[in-house]
Design a protein around this motif. Structure first.
Motif, short mmCIF file in Angstrom:
data_model
loop_
_atom_site.label_atom_id
_atom_site.label_comp_id
_atom_site.label_asym_id
_atom_site.label_seq_id
_atom_site.Cartn_x
_atom_site.Cartn_y
_atom_site.Cartn_z
N SER A 203 0.84 -1.20 0.00
CA SER A 203 0.00 0.00 0.00
C SER A 203 0.87 1.24 0.00
CB SER A 203 -0.93 0.01 1.21
OG SER A 203 -0.21 0.33 2.39
N ALA A 204 0.33 2.34 -0.53
CA ALA A 204 1.11 3.58 -0.62
C ALA A 204 1.59 4.04 0.76
CB ALA A 204 0.27 4.66 -1.28
N MET A 205 0.73 3.96 1.77
CA MET A 205 1.13 4.41 3.10
C MET A 205 2.16 3.48 3.72
SD MET A 205 -0.21 7.28 3.33
CE MET A 205 0.53 7.58 4.93
N ASP A 206 2.00 2.18 3.54
CA ASP A 206 3.00 1.24 4.06
C ASP A 206 4.35 1.45 3.40
OD1 ASP A 206 1.28 0.06 5.83
OD2 ASP A 206 0.81 -1.66 4.57
N PHE A 207 4.33 1.82 2.14
CA PHE A 207 5.56 2.06 1.39
C PHE A 207 6.44 3.10 2.08
CE2 PHE A 207 7.68 4.56 -2.03
CZ PHE A 207 8.53 3.58 -2.50
N PHE A 208 5.83 4.10 2.69
CA PHE A 208 6.60 5.15 3.36
C PHE A 208 6.95 4.79 4.80
CE2 PHE A 208 4.60 7.53 -0.09
CZ PHE A 208 5.68 8.25 -0.57
N ARG A 209 6.36 3.75 5.33
CA ARG A 209 6.57 3.40 6.74
C ARG A 209 7.58 2.29 6.94
NH1 ARG A 209 0.13 3.38 7.61
NH2 ARG A 209 -0.20 5.60 7.97
N PRO A 211 10.96 -0.13 6.27
CA PRO A 211 12.33 0.03 5.78
C PRO A 211 12.44 -0.55 4.36
CG PRO A 211 12.28 -0.98 7.97
CD PRO A 211 10.88 -0.99 7.45
N LEU A 212 13.08 0.19 3.46
CA LEU A 212 13.20 -0.26 2.08
C LEU A 212 14.61 -0.79 1.83
CD1 LEU A 212 11.35 2.66 0.23
CD2 LEU A 212 10.42 0.48 1.02
N LYS A 213 14.72 -2.10 1.69
CA LYS A 213 16.01 -2.73 1.44
C LYS A 213 16.25 -2.94 -0.05
CE LYS A 213 15.91 -5.11 5.93
NZ LYS A 213 15.94 -6.42 6.63
N ILE A 220 12.16 4.14 -6.57
CA ILE A 220 10.77 4.58 -6.73
C ILE A 220 10.45 5.69 -5.73
CG2 ILE A 220 8.36 3.90 -6.42
CD1 ILE A 220 9.09 1.16 -7.56
N LYS A 221 10.93 5.52 -4.51
CA LYS A 221 10.66 6.52 -3.48
C LYS A 221 11.30 7.86 -3.82
CE LYS A 221 10.62 7.04 1.56
NZ LYS A 221 10.99 6.40 2.85
N GLN A 222 12.57 7.82 -4.24
CA GLN A 222 13.24 9.07 -4.60
C GLN A 222 12.58 9.71 -5.82
OE1 GLN A 222 15.41 10.88 -2.95
NE2 GLN A 222 15.17 12.41 -4.57
N ASP A 223 12.18 8.87 -6.77
CA ASP A 223 11.51 9.39 -7.96
C ASP A 223 10.16 10.01 -7.61
OD1 ASP A 223 11.46 9.55 -10.97
OD2 ASP A 223 9.62 8.38 -10.66
N PHE A 224 9.51 9.46 -6.60
CA PHE A 224 8.22 10.01 -6.15
C PHE A 224 8.40 11.47 -5.72
CE2 PHE A 224 5.41 11.15 -2.68
CZ PHE A 224 4.15 10.83 -3.19
N TYR A 225 9.42 11.74 -4.92
CA TYR A 225 9.65 13.11 -4.45
C TYR A 225 9.98 14.03 -5.64
CZ TYR A 225 10.02 11.07 0.23
OH TYR A 225 9.78 10.39 1.41
#
Length: 300
Positions: A203-209, A211-213, A220-225
Motif C-alpha cells: 500500500s502507498a502508506m505502508d511504502f513510506f513506513r 524500511p526499504l532494502k 521509486i521513493k526518490q523518484d516520487f519526491y
C-alpha cells in the motif's frame, strides 16, 4: 428561503461519505461506506442513497440543500459525467439519476474543488486570496479558489493538474495520455508502479513506513519526491497561488513537507521560493464539508 441545513456527499474511489451541517457549518452527522466501485454504478447509487437517507433522518427530514463532490466533472455539452477515475460512472447523467433516486435537487462539483473550497473557507487557506487545493488519494486532483469562489473554467477542468503530462514515456493513463502526474504521485499510481517494478503489492502508506532494502523500491521513493516537486513547481510557476494545501491519504505522509517541498522549491522559477505548502486542517472531512458548502452557497 434559505435552508438551515446542508447535506454534503463526498464520492471517492475508495469511500463515500455524507455529512449534515447546520447554518453555522457545524457537523451534526457524518458517516461513510466503502464505494465498492467494482460492483458497478447501481451499487454506488445505492450506497449514496443509504447514506443520504441517514443524513436526512439526522436532521428530522427538515428542508436542506444537497451537494455532491465527485472525481471528474459534468460536461457542459452532454451533461454527462466525464474524466472520473471511477470509470463506471463516466458518461452517465449523474445529476438526473441522483435527483431521481434521492428525490431532491442536487449540486454536483468536482471533489478537489470541494476540498479546496472547504480549506479556503474553514481550513488551512483562511486569509489567503488564492488557494490551490491538492488531493493525493486514489487519484490526483486539484482545485482553485479565488476570493472564496471556485474557479471552474469554461470546460470545467480548472485545477486538473493530475492529468498534466510530466513524462511522455511514462505509463498509459485512463485519460488517454501517458506519464500523467496521477500515474506517478497518486496512491493508486504509486501502488501500480511498485507492483509493476517488483511484483509485490504494497500500500502507498505502508511504502513510506517500512524500511526499504530493495534498491528498486528506494529508486521509486526518490523518484516520487522528484515527480512531486516537478508537478507542483510547474503548477506554481503558472498559477503562483498564495498557498497550496495538500489533502488525500498521502497528505498524511510527513516526508512530503520536507523532502517533497525541497524538490518543489528547487524547480520554482524564483530566486527565493516562498509558496507555503501545507497539510490540510479539516482532515478527511474537507471533501464532504466542501460538498455541503457548494449546496449552501447556491442558495445565498
Amino acid at each position: 428561503m434559505a435552508s438551515n441545513y446542508h447535506i454534503g456527499i463526498d464520492l471517492g474511489g475508495t469511500k463515500i461519505e455524507v455529512a449534515a451541517l447546520d447554518s453555522q457549518d457545524k457537523i451534526l452527522f457524518r458517516e461513510r461506506l466503502f464505494t465498492e466501485a467494482h460492483l458497478g454504478s447501481e451499487h454506488i447509487f445505492d450506497q449514496i442513497h443509504a447514506l443520504y437517507s441517514k443524513a436526512v433522518m439526522s436532521i428530522q427530514n427538515k428542508s436542506h440543500t444537497l451537494g455532491l463532490g465527485t472525481p471528474g466533472s459534468i460536461s457542459k455539452k452532454t451533461h454527462l459525467l466525464k474524466n472520473s477515475n471511477t470509470l463506471c460512472l463516466n458518461d452517465l447523467p449523474m445529476q438526473a439519476l441522483l435527483e431521481d433516486k434521492l428525490v431532491h435537487d442536487i449540486v454536483i462539483e468536482n471533489d478537489a474543488n470541494c476540498f479546496a473550497l472547504a480549506e479556503a473557507i474553514m481550513g488551512a487557506g483562511i486569509g489567503y486570496p488564492s488557494v490551490f487545493g491538492v488531493i493525493m488519494g486514489t487519484g490526483c486532483g486539484g482545485g482553485i479558489v479565488f476570493d472564496g469562489k471556485i474557479r471552474q473554467g469554461p470546460q470545467n477542468i480548472a485545477g486538473e493538474w493530475g492529468h498534466m503530462v510530466i513524462d511522455p514515456q511514462g505509463s498509459p493513463c485512463y485519460c488517454g495520455a501517458s506519464g500523467c502526474v496521477e500515474s506517478f504521485i497518486s496512491g493508486g499510481g504509486l501502488e501500480k508502479r511498485i507492483k509493476n517494478t517488483t511484483g509485490n503489492s504494497i500500500s502507498a502508506m505502508d511504502f513510506f513506513r517500512i524500511p526499504l532494502k530493495d534498491e528498486s523500491l528506494k529508486k521509486i521513493k526518490q523518484d516520487f519526491y522528484v515527480r512531486f516537486g516537478q508537478a507542483l513547481a510547474n503548477l506554481i510557476n503558472i498559477l503562483d497561488p498564495d498557498i497550496v494545501v495538500l489533502g488525500g491519504g498521502l497528505s498524511n505522509e510527513g516526508s512530503l513537507y520536507k523532502e517533497g517541498i525541497e524538490e518543489v522549491y528547487k524547480r520554482i522559477f524564483n530566486d527565493v521560493p516562498t509558496t507555503p505548502i501545507v497539510k490540510n486542517i479539516l482532515g478527511d472531512s474537507a471533501g464532504v464539508i466542501g460538498a455541503a458548502l457548494i449546496g449552501k452557497r447556491l442558495t445565498q
